[in-house]
Design a protein around this motif. Structure first.
Motif, PDB file in Angstrom:
ATOM      1  N   THR A 257       0.839  -1.206   0.000  1.00  0.00           N
ATOM      2  CA  THR A 257       0.000   0.000   0.000  1.00  0.00           C
ATOM      3  C   THR A 257       0.870   1.251   0.000  1.00  0.00           C
ATOM      4  O   THR A 257       1.959   1.272   0.566  1.00  0.00           O
ATOM      5  CB  THR A 257      -0.926   0.039   1.219  1.00  0.00           C
ATOM      6  OG1 THR A 257      -0.142  -0.029   2.423  1.00  0.00           O
ATOM      7  CG2 THR A 257      -1.877  -1.149   1.194  1.00  0.00           C
ATOM      8  N   THR A 258       0.376   2.310  -0.628  1.00  0.00           N
ATOM      9  CA  THR A 258       1.081   3.586  -0.646  1.00  0.00           C
ATOM     10  C   THR A 258       0.634   4.444   0.536  1.00  0.00           C
ATOM     11  O   THR A 258      -0.200   4.046   1.341  1.00  0.00           O
ATOM     12  CB  THR A 258       0.810   4.315  -1.974  1.00  0.00           C
ATOM     13  OG1 THR A 258      -0.597   4.520  -2.103  1.00  0.00           O
ATOM     14  CG2 THR A 258       1.318   3.483  -3.151  1.00  0.00           C
ATOM     15  N   THR A 269       0.094  11.529  -3.011  1.00  0.00           N
ATOM     16  CA  THR A 269       0.487  10.139  -2.796  1.00  0.00           C
ATOM     17  C   THR A 269       2.001  10.017  -2.831  1.00  0.00           C
ATOM     18  O   THR A 269       2.667  10.535  -3.751  1.00  0.00           O
ATOM     19  CB  THR A 269      -0.125   9.229  -3.872  1.00  0.00           C
ATOM     20  OG1 THR A 269      -1.549   9.356  -3.835  1.00  0.00           O
ATOM     21  CG2 THR A 269       0.252   7.782  -3.647  1.00  0.00           C
ATOM     22  N   ASP A 426       5.327   5.521  -9.355  1.00  0.00           N
ATOM     23  CA  ASP A 426       4.150   5.510 -10.229  1.00  0.00           C
ATOM     24  C   ASP A 426       2.837   5.707  -9.494  1.00  0.00           C
ATOM     25  O   ASP A 426       1.765   5.677 -10.107  1.00  0.00           O
ATOM     26  CB  ASP A 426       4.091   4.216 -11.051  1.00  0.00           C
ATOM     27  CG  ASP A 426       3.936   2.974 -10.177  1.00  0.00           C
ATOM     28  OD1 ASP A 426       3.695   3.104  -8.954  1.00  0.00           O
ATOM     29  OD2 ASP A 426       4.054   1.852 -10.722  1.00  0.00           O
ATOM     30  N   ARG A 428       1.378   3.666  -7.470  1.00  0.00           N
ATOM     31  CA  ARG A 428       0.681   2.412  -7.163  1.00  0.00           C
ATOM     32  C   ARG A 428       1.555   1.438  -6.377  1.00  0.00           C
ATOM     33  O   ARG A 428       1.116   0.856  -5.403  1.00  0.00           O
ATOM     34  CB  ARG A 428       0.209   1.736  -8.461  1.00  0.00           C
ATOM     35  CG  ARG A 428      -0.805   2.553  -9.249  1.00  0.00           C
ATOM     36  CD  ARG A 428      -1.318   1.762 -10.453  1.00  0.00           C
ATOM     37  NE  ARG A 428      -0.219   1.315 -11.312  1.00  0.00           N
ATOM     38  CZ  ARG A 428       0.305   2.059 -12.296  1.00  0.00           C
ATOM     39  NH1 ARG A 428      -0.158   3.275 -12.518  1.00  0.00           N
ATOM     40  NH2 ARG A 428       1.290   1.594 -13.054  1.00  0.00           N
ATOM     41  N   SER A 429       2.783   1.259  -6.800  1.00  0.00           N
ATOM     42  CA  SER A 429       3.656   0.263  -6.178  1.00  0.00           C
ATOM     43  C   SER A 429       4.879   0.933  -5.560  1.00  0.00           C
ATOM     44  O   SER A 429       5.555   1.745  -6.212  1.00  0.00           O
ATOM     45  CB  SER A 429       4.121  -0.763  -7.218  1.00  0.00           C
ATOM     46  OG  SER A 429       5.107  -1.615  -6.679  1.00  0.00           O
ATOM     47  N   SER A 932      -1.625  -6.782  -9.035  1.00  0.00           N
ATOM     48  CA  SER A 932      -0.743  -5.660  -9.345  1.00  0.00           C
ATOM     49  C   SER A 932      -0.084  -5.075  -8.107  1.00  0.00           C
ATOM     50  O   SER A 932       0.838  -4.257  -8.205  1.00  0.00           O
ATOM     51  CB  SER A 932      -1.529  -4.560 -10.070  1.00  0.00           C
ATOM     52  OG  SER A 932      -2.522  -3.999  -9.210  1.00  0.00           O
ATOM     53  N   SER A 933      -0.539  -5.507  -6.913  1.00  0.00           N
ATOM     54  CA  SER A 933       0.012  -4.992  -5.660  1.00  0.00           C
ATOM     55  C   SER A 933       1.014  -6.007  -5.107  1.00  0.00           C
ATOM     56  O   SER A 933       0.705  -6.838  -4.266  1.00  0.00           O
ATOM     57  CB  SER A 933      -1.118  -4.741  -4.652  1.00  0.00           C
ATOM     58  OG  SER A 933      -0.611  -4.216  -3.449  1.00  0.00           O
TER      59      SER A 933
END
Length: 952
Positions: A257-258, A269, A426, A428-429, A932-933
Motif C-alpha cells: 500500500t502507498t 500520494t 508511479d 501504485r507500487s 498488481s500490488s
C-alpha cells in the motif's frame, strides 16, 4: 495385479503402534521361520518380487521411463498417474516434487528461499490433503502440518512414484486429494549386479541481474547385487548435494500500500516505505539408503529397508528498510516532504526529512533429519498369502533464527537524522521508485547495532536490538500391519484380502525465543563486527553486512519473550493412535460382454487422540518481552470412528481402450498444531461494538476433513512402429462433507478454563461484566465441493511415421473449480485485509505441463515447461508461524541434453548430461489480494549443470 510393487509385496502398507510392535515383530519372525523351511530355488533365472521371471527391457532412456510409467497406469486397478526412472537413479528431474509436477492435475509450490519445488498440490488442494508414503508406509513431516517436504527425498534413490487419485481399501495413509507412494529399488528385481555412479557440477543463480552466482555439485552412488544363488539381494545408495548459494533478490513492497503526505497545502500520494534484501542461501543434502532382501523360494520374501536424509538450509539475508515519510516506531519521527514533482496528485519524485533507515542482517539455520525403516515378510501357502510389516518414520526439524537491526541510535537529534529521496514513483507500487539517502549506511562508526526505531516499546518499553528464536519440531510414526490374502475363483470374485493396521504418531514443538539486548537502557548500542558491505538492489543503497549467528553472549544477551502466542502456539505435544481394519475383494469378469477388473472394499478406522498445551494468564502480562505470563498445563482427548467404503472398476473397451470408475469416501487429518488444547484470553478494548473478551486456542476435539469422491477416466493406448503412447481424459468430483475452519466463535469463557484470575471483564458497553466473548479456534464445519477435468497425452511421433522416430511429446492440462472459500477472520493472511474471503489454499484454476523430447543414436534431448495459475499458498512467515499468502502463477522451463556411449565403444555405460533449470528466470511473486500490488518479488536466476554417469 499392479505392475508397481503390488500392495501385497514389500512394505506398501505400513503402520503400527509402539505397543503393538512386539506383536507385529512376532508375526514377521513367525513368517521368517516358516519361510526358512521352504526349499530354495535352484534356478538362476531372475525373478521379480512375486517370483515371476523378469522380462528383459530393451528400450532405454526417456522411452524406458515413459513406457514403464504407461504400464503402471494401464495395469493398475485404481486411477493413478506414475513417474518411472529412465535408468537407475535417473528420475526425469533432480527432485521428487519436480518430477511429480509433470503429471496431470499435479503442481508444486516453490520454496521462496531456494526456488526449488518443495511441496505438491494435487487437484487444487493444499499439500496437507495428500497422503505421502515411502515403500507404502506413511511418512512423518518436518513442519507443524502433515504436508511432507519432498526435497528430503533425493530423486536418485527412487525408482517409481505413483499418485493414487482414487481410494483403495488396502492402501493406508490415504488423503482426500491423493496418495503419493514413493518406491525405492528392490535388488532381487534386478537380473544381475549393477553399479551406477554420477557426478554433476552446477552453477546456480546465473544471469540474475549481475548478482553473484554460486557453484555446487550433486553426486550419487548405487550398488545392487545378488548372492547365495539369488536368495539374498542387497541395494545400497548414497547421495550428496551441495550448493554454495547464489545471491538472490527479494524486493518487498512494504505491504503493497502507498501513503500520503502534505505538500504545498495539498494531500499527495507518496511511497509508503521500502524494504529490499539480498539473500545468500547455502544448502546441503545427504541421503543414504540400504535394502536387504532374503528369498529362499518363490513363496517367501523378507525385505528390510532403511532410508536416511539430512537437509540443511542456511539463508543469510542482508537488507535495508524504512518508512519513507511516516514513522515505524517511537524513535522514528514523521518526515516532511520537499522538492517534490507532483503529477496527477502523485509525488513521482521528492525528498523526505527525518528518515531513519534500518539495516537488517538476519540469519537462519534449518536442519531437517529424516529416518525411515521397515521390515516386511511375506509367505505364500497355496492360495493363501500372509504379510507382516513393522516400520517407523521420524523427522526432526531444528531451527535457529537471528534478526538484527543497525542504524542511528534512538536518541539521535533531528538535526543528525537522514533524508531519503526518490524518483520514478508511479503512485501504485512502492517497488516502482528508485531511492537515495544523504547518509552512508556502510559507515560503521555511525551505523551501530541498536534498537533503531524503538520497536521494543521505546522509552516506556524494552530495548529490542534484535530477535532470536531457537526451536525444534519432532514428528514420529511407529506402525505395524498384518494382512491375509486368499486367491479365489468364485464367479467375479478372484481374491479377498483382509488385515489390521495400527499406527502411533506423536508430534511436539518446543520454542525458546526473545529479544536481543545490548547493555542496559533503551539506547543500548554496539559496533557492528567485520567490514563487509552489500548493495541492496531495489534501492541501490550500500549497507554494512555481518553474520550474527552465535552472537548471543558475545554481542547480545537475551530477554525471553513469553507471551501467549509463543507459549500456546509454539509449545505443544500431540499423540494420535489409529487402528484400521480393512477388507478388499478383487473383481474380474464380464459386463455387457466387456471384460472388467477392479476391487471393492472398506476400511473401519478408530482414532484416539490426545494433546497437552498451555493456558496463559493474559491478565498478568502485557505480552511484551521480559514480562512473564503465568501459564498452566492443560490436556485434551478425543476419539471417533470412520467407515470408508471404496470401489474401483475398470472396463476394457475394444481397440485398447479403458474406462475407469472410482467411488469412495476418504479423509485427511487436521494439522497436528491445530489439535493442541492450549490458548488464552484477554480484554479486547478496540472492538468497535465495545470492549469484549477475546482469545485464541487450538481444538483437541478436532476431527478430519471428510469427502466423498467420484472419478471417471477414459484412456486410449497406442502401439505402432515399436513405440507406445496414450491419451486420457478424466473428470472428478469431491463432495466435502466436513471442512476445518479457523474462525471466531461466541463462547462463555467461564466454561473453557481459559478465564483465570486477574483477567478483567469489560467495564462498559453491551458486554459489561460478561464472561461471554469471541474465541478464534479451528472447528469442523460443513464443506463444499471440488471438481475438475484433466487431459493427458503421451505420444511418440514414430506412431505417425517412422521418419519422426525418436521425437515425442508429453502434455497435460487440468482445470479445477471449487465452491469452498475461507473467511479471512481468524486466518493469518498476508494481505491488506481488503477481501473478506479467500479461495481454497493450493487451488490454481489451470495447470499445464508439456515436455518435448528427442532420443536417437545415443542422443537424448528434452525441453519441459510447467505453468500454474495464481493461488493462495501456505508459507512460514518471519515469526515461524504458518500463514496464507497470495502467490502469483508462474511458468518454469527446463532443458536437458544427454549422450549415451553405445555398447560397442570402449566407453560403454558412460553418459554425459548438460542441463539448464529455470531457463526463463521465473520469479517467485507474492501479492496483496490484487495481482498488481506486489509485496515480494524473489528472482533466482538459472541453474546450469554438467555431469557424467557411469553404470556397469
Amino acid at each position: 495385479m499392479k505392475i508397481l510393487c503390488s500392495k501385497h509385496t514389500v512394505g506398501e502398507h505400513a503402520t503400527c503402534v509402539f505397543k503393538l510392535s512386539p506383536v507385529a515383530a512376532g508375526c514377521v519372525v513367525f513368517l521368517s521361520v516358516l519361510g526358512a523351511n521352504v526349499q530354495a530355488q535352484d534356478a538362476v533365472q531372475a525373478l521379480d518380487a512375486n517370483g515371476n521371471p523378469i522380462s528383459q527391457v530393451t528400450v532405454t532412456g526417456i522411452r524406458r521411463g515413459i513406457e514403464a510409467a504407461i504400464s503402471i497406469k494401464k495395469n493398475s486397478n485404481s486411477i493413478v498417474e506414475a513417474i518411472s526412472a529412465e535408468d537407475i537413479g535417473k528420475l526425469p528431474d533432480a527432485t521428487v516434487a519436480e518430477s511429480v509436477s509433470r503429471l496431470p492435475g499435479v503442481t508444486t509450490q516453490r520454496d521462496a528461499r531456494t526456488g526449488r519445488a518443495a511441496s505438491i498440490s494435487v487437484r487444487g488442494m493444499s499439500p496437507d490433503f495428500n497422503g505421502t508414503l515411502l515403500n507404502g508406509r506413511e511418512q512423518a513431516s518436518a513442519s507443524d502440518s502433515r504436508g511432507v517436504r519432498f526435497d528430503l527425498y533425493p530423486a536418485e534413490m527412487l525408482g517409481t512414484i505413483t499418485v493414487y487419485k482414487s481410494p483403495d481399501a488396502a492402501l493406508m495413509g490415504q488423503g482426500i486429494a491423493s496418495t503419493i507412494d514413493q518406491r525405492t529399488v528392490l535388488p532381487l528385481d534386478f537380473a544381475r549386479r549393477t553399479v551406477a555412479a554420477s557426478y554433476r557440477a552446477q552453477r546456480t543463480g546465473a544471469h540474475n541481474e549481475d548478482l553473484g552466482s554460486a557453484s555446487g555439485y550433486r553426486t550419487s552412488l548405487a550398488y545392487i547385487d545378488q548372492f547365495a544363488n539369488r536368495t539374498v539381494g542387497v541395494a545400497l545408495g548414497v547421495v550428496k548435494f551441495n550448493d554454495n548459494g547464489p545471491e538472490q533478490i527479494n524486493d518487498d513492497g512494504w505491504g503493497g500500500t502507498t501513503s500520503t503526505a502534505t505538500y504545498n497545502g495539498q494531500t499527495v500520494t507518496v511511497p509508503n516505505g521500502l524494504r529490499t534484501d539480498v539473500i545468500h542461501n547455502p544448502n546441503t543434502n545427504k541421503g543414504l539408503m540400504g535394502i536387504l532382501q532374503y528369498r529362499p523360494s518363490k513363496d517367501f520374501l523378507t525385505t528390510i529397508d532403511l532410508f536416511h536424509s539430512k537437509n540443511t538450509d542456511s539463508p543469510k539475508r542482508t537488507g535495508f528498510e524504512g518508512s519513507t515519510c511516516g514513522s515505524t516506531g517511537g524513535y522514528d519521527p514523521v518526515g516532511v516532504l520537499s522538492n517534490a514533482n507532483i503529477v496527477d496528485g502523485v509525488a513521482v519524485s521528492g525528498t523526505c526529512s527525518n528518515f531513519k533507515g534500518d539495516i537488517r542482517n538476519n540469519t537462519e539455520v534449518a536442519v531437517d533429519t529424516l529416518n525411515s525403516w521397515g521390515i516386511n515378510s511375506r509367505l505364500r501357502r497355496g492360495d493363501w498369502t500372509f504379510t507382516g510389516d513393522v516400520s517407523g518414520s521420524r523427522v526432526r526439524h531444528d531451527f535457529t533464527r537471528y534478526e538484527t537491526t543497525a542504524g542511528l541510535v534512538g536518541n539521535t537529534p533531528n538535526a543528525g537524522l537522514d533524508s531519503i529521496s526518490w524518483t520514478g514513483f508511479d503512485g501504485r507500487s512502492n517497488l516502482s521508485a528508485l531511492y537515495t539517502t544523504a547518509l552512508s549506511y556502510t559507515d560503521r562508526s555511525r551505523m551501530l547495532l541498536t534498537d533503531v526505531d524503538g520497536w521494543g516499546g521505546g522509552l516506556t518499553g524494552t530495548q529490542q536490538s534484535g530477535y532470536v528464536a531457537i526451536g525444534a519440531t519432532i514428528d514420529e510414526i511407529k506402525a505395524a500391519r498384518f494382512s491375509v490374502r486368499r486367491e479365489l475363483e468364485w464367479g467375479p470374485l478372484t481374491g479377498i484380502e483382509f488385515g489390521l493396521n495400527r499406527t502411533n504418531r506423536t508430534k511436539s514443538r518446543d520454542t525458546d525465543e526473545g529479544s536481543l539486548l545490548i547493555g542496559t537502557g533503551p539506547y543500548g548500542a554496539a559496533p557492528m563486527p567485520g567490514s563487509e558491505t552489500v548493495v541492496t538492489r531495489q534501492s541501490g543503497i550500500p549497507v554494512a553486512s555481518w553474520n550474527p549467528l552465535g552472537s548471543l553472549g558475545s554481542v547480545y544477551h537475551q530477554l525471553a519473550k513469553v507471551d501467549q502466542v509463543i507459549q500456546t502456539d509454539k509449545n505443544w505435544h500431540i499423540s494420535e493412535k489409529v487402528s484400521t481394519a480393512y477388507v478388499m475383494a478383487s473383481l474380474e469378469g464380464e459386463l455387457f460382454g466387456l471384460p472388467y477388473r477392479g476391487n471393492a472394499g472398506a476400511q473401519y478406522i478408530h482414532t484416539s487422540q490426545g494433546s497437552t498445551g498451555l493456558i496463559v494468564d493474559n491478565g498478568r502480562c502485557a505480552g511484551v518481552a521480559g514480562q512473564a505470563c503465568p501459564a498452566y498445563t492443560i490436556a485434551g482427548h478425543h476419539s471417533y470412528n470412520d467407515f470408508l467404503p471404496s470401489l474401483n472398476l475398470n472396463v476394457e473397451l475394444p481397440a485398447d481402450q479403458v474406462l475407469r470408475l472410482g467411488i469412495g469416501k476418504t479423509l485427511s487429518r487436521p494439522n497436528m498444531s491445530d489439535m493442541r488444547p492450549g490458548g488464552g484470553v484477554g480484554l479486547d478494548a478496540t472492538n468497535p461494538a465495545g470492549p469484549i473478551l477475546a482469545g485464541g486456542s487450538g481444538n483437541p476435539k478436532l476431527e478430519p476433513f471428510r469427502a466423498k469422491s467420484f472419478d471417471l477416466s477414459y484412456e486410449k493406448y497406442f502401439e505402432a512402429n515399436g513405440a507406445k503412447g496414450y491419451v486420457a481424459m478424466a473428470g472428478f468430483y469431491k463432495k466435502l462433507d466436513t471442512y476445518i475452519l479457523r474462525a471466531p466463535q461466541r463462547v462463555d469463557y467461564a466454561s473453557t478454563g481459559f478465564l483465570v484470575a486477574g483477567i478483567p471483564l469489560p467495564a462498559t458497553g453491551p458486554n459489561a461484566g460478561s464472561t461471554v466473548g469471541m474465541l478464534t479456534t479451528p472447528s469442523n464445519g460443513s464443506g463444499g465441493n471440488i471438481k475438475g477435468l484433466e487431459l493427458t497425452a503421451s505420444l511418440p511421433f514414430a506412431m505417425l511415421t517412422r521418419y519422426l522416430g525418436g521425437f515425442g511429446i508429453e502434455a497435460s492440462y487440468s482445470s479445477t473449480l471449487s465452491s469452498v472459500t475461507l473467511p479471512r477472520s481468524g486466518i493469518t493472511v498476508i494481505s491488506n485485509g481488503s477481501v473478506n474471503a479467500i479461495p481454497l489454499p493450493g487451488l490454481s484454476h489451470t495447470v499445464t505441463n508439456m515436455r518435448v523430447y528427442y532420443e536417437k543414436a545415443g542422443f537424448r534431448a528434452s525441453i519441459a515447461a510447467r505453468k500454474r495459475g495464481d493461488f493462495v499458498g501456505d508459507i512460514h512467515d518471519y515469526k515461524d508461524d504458518a500463514s496464507l499468502t497470495y502467490i502469483k502463477g508462474n511458468t518454469t522451463v527446463d532443458g536437458q541434453l544427454t549422450y549415451d556411449f553405445g555398447d560397442t565403444t570402449m566407453l560403454k555405460g558412460l553418459s554425459l548430461t548438460a542441463a539448464v533449470n529455470n531457463w526463463t528466470n521465473s520469479p517467485y511473486i507474492r501479492y496483496n489480494g490484487d495481482p498488481s500490488s506486489v509485496v515480494e518479488n524473489v528472482r533466482f536466476g538459472r541453474t546450469y549443470s554438467l555431469g557424467a554417469s557411469y553404470k556397469f
